[in-house]
Design a protein around this motif. Sequence first.
Motif, PDB file in Angstrom:
ATOM      1  N   GLU A 284       0.829  -1.206   0.000  1.00 42.42           N
ATOM      2  CA  GLU A 284       0.000   0.000   0.000  1.00 42.42           C
ATOM      3  C   GLU A 284       0.864   1.256   0.000  1.00 42.42           C
ATOM      4  O   GLU A 284       0.540   2.247  -0.654  1.00 42.42           O
ATOM      5  N   CYS A 285       1.977   1.220   0.734  1.00 43.62           N
ATOM      6  CA  CYS A 285       2.900   2.363   0.720  1.00 43.62           C
ATOM      7  C   CYS A 285       3.427   2.607  -0.692  1.00 43.62           C
ATOM      8  O   CYS A 285       3.525   3.760  -1.147  1.00 43.62           O
ATOM      9  N   ARG A 286       3.773   1.537  -1.379  1.00 45.26           N
ATOM     10  CA  ARG A 286       4.286   1.676  -2.752  1.00 45.26           C
ATOM     11  C   ARG A 286       3.204   2.212  -3.689  1.00 45.26           C
ATOM     12  O   ARG A 286       3.474   3.026  -4.571  1.00 45.26           O
ATOM     13  N   ASP A 287       1.981   1.751  -3.491  1.00 48.01           N
ATOM     14  CA  ASP A 287       0.876   2.253  -4.312  1.00 48.01           C
ATOM     15  C   ASP A 287       0.683   3.753  -4.090  1.00 48.01           C
ATOM     16  O   ASP A 287       0.472   4.516  -5.040  1.00 48.01           O
ATOM     17  N   LEU A 288       0.736   4.166  -2.830  1.00 50.53           N
ATOM     18  CA  LEU A 288       0.586   5.580  -2.485  1.00 50.53           C
ATOM     19  C   LEU A 288       1.673   6.420  -3.152  1.00 50.53           C
ATOM     20  O   LEU A 288       1.386   7.430  -3.809  1.00 50.53           O
ATOM     21  N   LEU A 289       2.927   6.017  -2.998  1.00 51.85           N
ATOM     22  CA  LEU A 289       4.040   6.791  -3.543  1.00 51.85           C
ATOM     23  C   LEU A 289       4.051   6.759  -5.067  1.00 51.85           C
ATOM     24  O   LEU A 289       4.357   7.771  -5.712  1.00 51.85           O
ATOM     25  N   SER A 290       3.728   5.624  -5.644  1.00 53.01           N
ATOM     26  CA  SER A 290       3.715   5.515  -7.116  1.00 53.01           C
ATOM     27  C   SER A 290       2.650   6.428  -7.712  1.00 53.01           C
ATOM     28  O   SER A 290       2.876   7.078  -8.747  1.00 53.01           O
ATOM     29  N   PHE A 291       1.506   6.484  -7.068  1.00 49.87           N
ATOM     30  CA  PHE A 291       0.433   7.373  -7.523  1.00 49.87           C
ATOM     31  C   PHE A 291       0.903   8.822  -7.504  1.00 49.87           C
ATOM     32  O   PHE A 291       0.710   9.575  -8.473  1.00 49.87           O
ATOM     33  N   ALA A 292       1.555   9.224  -6.411  1.00 49.95           N
ATOM     34  CA  ALA A 292       2.041  10.600  -6.285  1.00 49.95           C
ATOM     35  C   ALA A 292       3.148  10.886  -7.304  1.00 49.95           C
ATOM     36  O   ALA A 292       3.183  11.980  -7.891  1.00 49.95           O
ATOM     37  N   CYS A 293       4.043   9.937  -7.528  1.00 57.23           N
ATOM     38  CA  CYS A 293       5.129  10.141  -8.500  1.00 57.23           C
ATOM     39  C   CYS A 293       4.594  10.271  -9.917  1.00 57.23           C
ATOM     40  O   CYS A 293       5.093  11.084 -10.710  1.00 57.23           O
ATOM     41  N   ARG A 294       3.588   9.492 -10.246  1.00 62.79           N
ATOM     42  CA  ARG A 294       3.000   9.586 -11.580  1.00 62.79           C
ATOM     43  C   ARG A 294       2.372  10.956 -11.795  1.00 62.79           C
ATOM     44  O   ARG A 294       2.518  11.564 -12.856  1.00 62.79           O
ATOM     45  N   ALA A 295       1.671  11.447 -10.782  1.00 63.79           N
ATOM     46  CA  ALA A 295       1.047  12.767 -10.902  1.00 63.79           C
ATOM     47  C   ALA A 295       2.104  13.852 -11.056  1.00 63.79           C
ATOM     48  O   ALA A 295       1.977  14.760 -11.895  1.00 63.79           O
ATOM     49  N   ALA A 296       3.170  13.777 -10.252  1.00 62.64           N
ATOM     50  CA  ALA A 296       4.230  14.789 -10.322  1.00 62.64           C
ATOM     51  C   ALA A 296       4.955  14.743 -11.662  1.00 62.64           C
ATOM     52  O   ALA A 296       5.384  15.778 -12.185  1.00 62.64           O
ATOM     53  N   ALA A 297       5.097  13.545 -12.235  1.00 63.81           N
ATOM     54  CA  ALA A 297       5.767  13.418 -13.526  1.00 63.81           C
ATOM     55  C   ALA A 297       5.013  14.167 -14.613  1.00 63.81           C
ATOM     56  O   ALA A 297       5.628  14.769 -15.511  1.00 63.81           O
ATOM     57  N   VAL A 298       3.693  14.151 -14.540  1.00 65.27           N
ATOM     58  CA  VAL A 298       2.901  14.914 -15.508  1.00 65.27           C
ATOM     59  C   VAL A 298       3.118  16.410 -15.305  1.00 65.27           C
ATOM     60  O   VAL A 298       3.297  17.173 -16.261  1.00 65.27           O
ATOM     61  N   THR A 299       3.123  16.837 -14.043  1.00 64.78           N
ATOM     62  CA  THR A 299       3.288  18.263 -13.746  1.00 64.78           C
ATOM     63  C   THR A 299       4.611  18.799 -14.277  1.00 64.78           C
ATOM     64  O   THR A 299       4.650  19.881 -14.875  1.00 64.78           O
ATOM     65  N   VAL A 300       5.705  18.078 -14.063  1.00 58.17           N
ATOM     66  CA  VAL A 300       7.010  18.598 -14.494  1.00 58.17           C
ATOM     67  C   VAL A 300       7.196  18.521 -15.997  1.00 58.17           C
ATOM     68  O   VAL A 300       8.116  19.131 -16.542  1.00 58.17           O
ATOM     69  N   SER A 301       6.320  17.801 -16.678  1.00 57.48           N
ATOM     70  CA  SER A 301       6.447  17.677 -18.133  1.00 57.48           C
ATOM     71  C   SER A 301       5.805  18.848 -18.868  1.00 57.48           C
ATOM     72  O   SER A 301       5.868  18.907 -20.102  1.00 57.48           O
ATOM     73  N   ARG A 302       5.211  19.789 -18.138  1.00 56.91           N
ATOM     74  CA  ARG A 302       4.611  20.958 -18.771  1.00 56.91           C
ATOM     75  C   ARG A 302       4.918  22.212 -17.955  1.00 56.91           C
ATOM     76  O   ARG A 302       5.270  22.128 -16.786  1.00 56.91           O
ATOM     77  N   ARG A 303       4.784  23.339 -18.589  1.00 57.39           N
ATOM     78  CA  ARG A 303       5.224  24.594 -17.987  1.00 57.39           C
ATOM     79  C   ARG A 303       4.293  25.036 -16.866  1.00 57.39           C
ATOM     80  O   ARG A 303       3.076  24.994 -16.990  1.00 57.39           O
ATOM     81  N   GLY A 304       4.901  25.483 -15.758  1.00 58.04           N
ATOM     82  CA  GLY A 304       4.123  25.976 -14.638  1.00 58.04           C
ATOM     83  C   GLY A 304       3.496  24.855 -13.831  1.00 58.04           C
ATOM     84  O   GLY A 304       3.650  23.671 -14.135  1.00 58.04           O
ATOM     85  N   ALA A 305       2.799  25.232 -12.768  1.00 56.24           N
ATOM     86  CA  ALA A 305       2.147  24.255 -11.889  1.00 56.24           C
ATOM     87  C   ALA A 305       0.813  23.845 -12.500  1.00 56.24           C
ATOM     88  O   ALA A 305      -0.215  24.470 -12.249  1.00 56.24           O
ATOM     89  N   GLU A 306       0.831  22.796 -13.297  1.00 56.05           N
ATOM     90  CA  GLU A 306      -0.383  22.290 -13.946  1.00 56.05           C
ATOM     91  C   GLU A 306      -0.552  20.814 -13.610  1.00 56.05           C
ATOM     92  O   GLU A 306      -0.202  19.926 -14.401  1.00 56.05           O
ATOM     93  N   PRO A 307      -1.071  20.509 -12.408  1.00 56.28           N
ATOM     94  CA  PRO A 307      -1.277  19.107 -12.023  1.00 56.28           C
ATOM     95  C   PRO A 307      -2.253  18.420 -12.970  1.00 56.28           C
ATOM     96  O   PRO A 307      -3.127  19.067 -13.566  1.00 56.28           O
ATOM     97  N   PRO A 308      -2.119  17.106 -13.107  1.00 56.12           N
ATOM     98  CA  PRO A 308      -2.998  16.376 -14.034  1.00 56.12           C
ATOM     99  C   PRO A 308      -4.396  16.170 -13.465  1.00 56.12           C
ATOM    100  O   PRO A 308      -4.603  16.180 -12.245  1.00 56.12           O
ATOM    101  N   THR A 309      -5.337  15.973 -14.364  1.00 56.45           N
ATOM    102  CA  THR A 309      -6.662  15.527 -13.956  1.00 56.45           C
ATOM    103  C   THR A 309      -6.622  14.012 -13.754  1.00 56.45           C
ATOM    104  O   THR A 309      -5.670  13.324 -14.158  1.00 56.45           O
ATOM    105  N   GLU A 310      -7.664  13.490 -13.128  1.00 54.33           N
ATOM    106  CA  GLU A 310      -7.756  12.042 -12.922  1.00 54.33           C
ATOM    107  C   GLU A 310      -7.713  11.304 -14.260  1.00 54.33           C
ATOM    108  O   GLU A 310      -7.039  10.275 -14.401  1.00 54.33           O
TER     109      GLU A 310
END
Length: 317
Positions: A284-310
């Motif tokens: 469950e810890c790995r699932d939690l962290l993996s989910f957060a890392c995936r979301a952050a990876a989308v954010t850093v792939s575009r300009r400015g603070a643009e978090p992904p939608t679900e």
Amino acid sequence: MRALASAAVIVSGGEALVDLVPAGAEGDLLAPRLGGGPYNVAIAAARLGVPTAFLSRVSTDAFGDALVRRLQESGVDTSLVQRGAEPTTLAVVTLDDDSSARYSFYTDGTADRLVADPGPLPDDTAALSVGTLGMVLEPGARVYETVLRREHGRGVLTALDPNIRADMIPDPDAYRVRFASWLPSVHLLKLSLDDAGWLAGATDIDDVLTSARSWLDAGPRAVVLTKGADGVTLLTSSGAEVTVPGIAVEVVDTIGAGDTVQGAMLAWLVRHQVKDVSALSERECRDLLSFACRAAAVTVSRRGAEPPTERELQQCV
């Protein structure tokens, strides 16, 4: 593990501001981007489909109107947002060679510093997140500190991301003492490796981890350390230590990456009705962290603070 209500809401409290971000290839032009650590956390959690509200004071100027509009467009409840005629805080952003962001702030007399205590948060509040300038700039910092302690006492899952802006902290030693005073009221402490080193007065990774473990003894059930491309490490009061590697993407800039991690973790925890992170299994810890890392990876792939939608995050799977 105590379950939370199905209509559980995340409240993110702190500043909303405008980042002036390099717009041209040479960095000689600046473009306004709506942001602020707690503001980004609220947007990240809401875009991931979890009911979220933002607690702050926002200017009635044009920037303030845009900040509120973006919250609403992202699905954030703005009923806890206070408005005032004071100007919006500005942050001038410069990017290092590795696209990491550095900030210079203009905060004198701005609206977010004058937030008033809203009293106990709504009964459906499951999690409260605070941090960044909201916990530094007075008199608002005392308000968020009061809210943090009160909601912790009411059984709300409390999260803190100090998100250190060293130039805005005139007395580092006094801030470190104040930081330590918050820990008994914090369930989840999330911070970057650099921030942990600054707070601990250490540069060696082993010394930083030792300090992080000592913070667990002060109250938090979990400490999460973000390490950029090297991923995220979770330490819990039950003795677990789990690391998930970062996701390789082409980085445009890192603005909002840590905020996205915070918002995504809280979204995951509330959706899975988790209150005590230390009770999670390793999987469950790995699932939690993996989910957060995936979301952050989308954010850093575009300009400015643009978090992904679900939906965007699901398409990345």
